[in-house]
Design an enzyme around this catalytic site. Structure first.
Site, mmCIF file in Angstrom:
data_model
loop_
_atom_site.group_PDB
_atom_site.id
_atom_site.type_symbol
_atom_site.label_atom_id
_atom_site.label_comp_id
_atom_site.label_asym_id
_atom_site.label_seq_id
_atom_site.Cartn_x
_atom_site.Cartn_y
_atom_site.Cartn_z
ATOM 1 N N LEU A 14 -18.931 -3.138 0.842
ATOM 2 C CA LEU A 14 -19.676 -2.341 0.072
ATOM 3 C C LEU A 14 -19.613 -2.687 -1.219
ATOM 4 O O LEU A 14 -19.956 -1.639 -2.520
ATOM 5 C CB LEU A 14 -20.262 -1.316 0.702
ATOM 6 C CG LEU A 14 -19.949 -0.793 2.206
ATOM 7 C CD1 LEU A 14 -20.052 0.889 2.194
ATOM 8 C CD2 LEU A 14 -21.432 -1.388 2.612
ATOM 9 N N SER A 68 -13.598 -5.125 1.472
ATOM 10 C CA SER A 68 -14.736 -4.526 -0.182
ATOM 11 C C SER A 68 -16.244 -4.817 0.815
ATOM 12 O O SER A 68 -16.834 -5.129 -0.621
ATOM 13 C CB SER A 68 -14.320 -4.948 -2.050
ATOM 14 O OG SER A 68 -15.033 -4.418 -2.624
ATOM 15 N N GLY A 87 -25.506 3.114 -1.036
ATOM 16 C CA GLY A 87 -26.376 4.325 -0.802
ATOM 17 C C GLY A 87 -26.213 5.379 -2.832
ATOM 18 O O GLY A 87 -26.463 6.126 -2.373
ATOM 19 N N TYR A 90 0.708 -0.816 0.295
ATOM 20 C CA TYR A 90 -0.127 -0.136 -0.239
ATOM 21 C C TYR A 90 1.120 1.821 -0.117
ATOM 22 O O TYR A 90 2.082 1.238 0.314
ATOM 23 C CB TYR A 90 -1.287 -0.033 1.259
ATOM 24 C CG TYR A 90 -1.736 -0.805 0.948
ATOM 25 C CD1 TYR A 90 -2.682 -1.849 -0.130
ATOM 26 C CD2 TYR A 90 -2.851 -0.919 2.708
ATOM 27 C CE1 TYR A 90 -3.250 -2.136 0.237
ATOM 28 C CE2 TYR A 90 -3.487 -2.183 2.331
ATOM 29 C CZ TYR A 90 -4.297 -2.786 1.728
ATOM 30 O OH TYR A 90 -5.333 -3.843 1.580
ATOM 31 N N GLY A 135 -16.904 -1.556 -3.527
ATOM 32 C CA GLY A 135 -16.676 -0.308 -3.614
ATOM 33 C C GLY A 135 -17.734 0.521 -3.765
ATOM 34 O O GLY A 135 -17.289 1.912 -4.641
ATOM 35 N N GLY A 136 -18.281 0.726 -2.632
ATOM 36 C CA GLY A 136 -19.001 1.719 -2.709
ATOM 37 C C GLY A 136 -20.927 1.410 -3.609
ATOM 38 O O GLY A 136 -21.285 1.995 -2.794
#
Length: 330
Positions: free
Chosen positions: A213, A211, A220, A53, A215-216
């Site tokens: 969610l 991950s 929502g 990272y 990747g978002g």
């Protein structure tokens, strides 16, 4: 904060795992330090990182940020269950990657230096290395354990077969073996349920979803699009996943609205309700995002809600409705 044991080990970890991949890339060092401080205030003691990272600043940058935070004192290191990873390329040489004994030795020493600590609590293989025998890997790991430089070992992105291989090889050495598997797992990506989760449960590994969610997409995103506050543009894998499953995401957000809950919190709560899941990795870019995730621990999804989520995002079933391994060997 809620705590649980990491797999079959005696190690107690928080049910939310602080992911640090944004540190040094999308989140400044100052803000990263503040987020880690707040995580401790909330009782989050499980931090996950990796040697690769660092983004454009180069591999190792994120570990350096965490190391400088540890160096500020205040018992920060002692209050943290520290997890990092090995496998990815850390240089241009042929032995600067993978899971050879040589690379493992070099990689752990470099990580310890960057993290400014004398030991790593959980050392995870970031990927399977098909070119290195398990005898070599476990011998290298047993040396690290004997030296006190690593306490526990885990895997990431392993198939169920890889977990079985690893554990059976460790068994022949009378070695504890793996205590965790870090896998992509969320409502939109449930493939881990076919073999990875059954293997992890059988061998006593705690599952750490990354991950959570997708990747978002489960945060929502459609509502944010309408409000003009979507965090990412409609390109790449994120956009492809949304476009492919737009109707499902719409139904999901409608369900969450009916519950009066944020979709991101429902997605995390669903993972926390899955058997064998230690805790999902949250990767907050801001303090507000970190604070908000605590709500997921308070959500108790009713059976009818869980059933509806299964309708919206059906589990993979290659041979009828049975879960694995019965899906294959009925």
């Amino acid at each position: 904060m809620e705590y649980t044991r990491l797999g079959r080990s005696g190690l107690s970890v928080s049910r939310l795992v602080l992911g640090t991949m944004n540190f040094g890339t999308r989140t400044s060092e100052t803000d990263s330090h503040a987020i880690m401080n707040r995580a401790h205030e909330h009782g989050i003691n499980f931090f996950d990182t990796a040697d690769i990272y660092g983004g454009e600043d180069g591999a190792g940058r994120t570990e350096q940020i965490i190391g400088r935070w540890f160096a500020t004192g205040g018992g920060r290191r002692d209050r943290t269950v520290l997890a990092t990873k090995v496998y990815g390329p850390m240089g241009d040489g042929p032995n600067d990657r993978g899971l050879s004994a040589l690379h493992i030795r070099r990689a752990v020493e470099a990580s310890l230096k960057r993290l400014r600590t004398d030991h790593i609590d959980l050392y995870q293989m970031h990927h399977i290395d098909r070119g290195t025998p398990w005898e070599e890997i476990w011998e290298a790991f047993s040396v690290l354990r004997g030296q006190g430089k690593v306490l526990y070992f885990g895997s990431s992105n392993f198939a169920g077969w890889h977990i079985a291989q690893a554990q059976e090889a460790a068994r022949t050495r009378h070695f504890l073996g793996l205590v965790s598997e870090q896998s992509i797992y969320n409502l939109m990506s449930r493939w881990a349920e076919l073999e990875v989760l059954p293997a992890a449960r059988e061998y006593g590994l705690g599952v750490i979803p990354w991950s959570p969610l997708h990747g978002g997409v489960l945060s929502g995103v459609l509502r944010k699009e309408r409000e003009g506050s979507a965090a990412r543009s409609g390109t790449g894998l994120w956009a492809a996943a949304l476009e492919e499953r737009r109707e499902s995401v719409e139904a999901y957000e409608k369900l969450c609205a009916g519950l009066g809950e944020d979709p991101a919190h429902v997605g995390l709560a669903w993972l926390l309700a899955q058997k064998g899941v230690t805790g999902p990795i949250i990767g907050p870019r801001t303090m507000d995002q970190l604070d908000g995730t605590l709500r997921a621990l308070e959500i108790d999804l009713a059976p009818r809600t869980l059933a509806r989520l299964n309708e919206i995002f059906p589990p993979p079933a290659p041979n009828g409705p049975n879960p694995a391994p019965e899906a294959y060997a009925w």
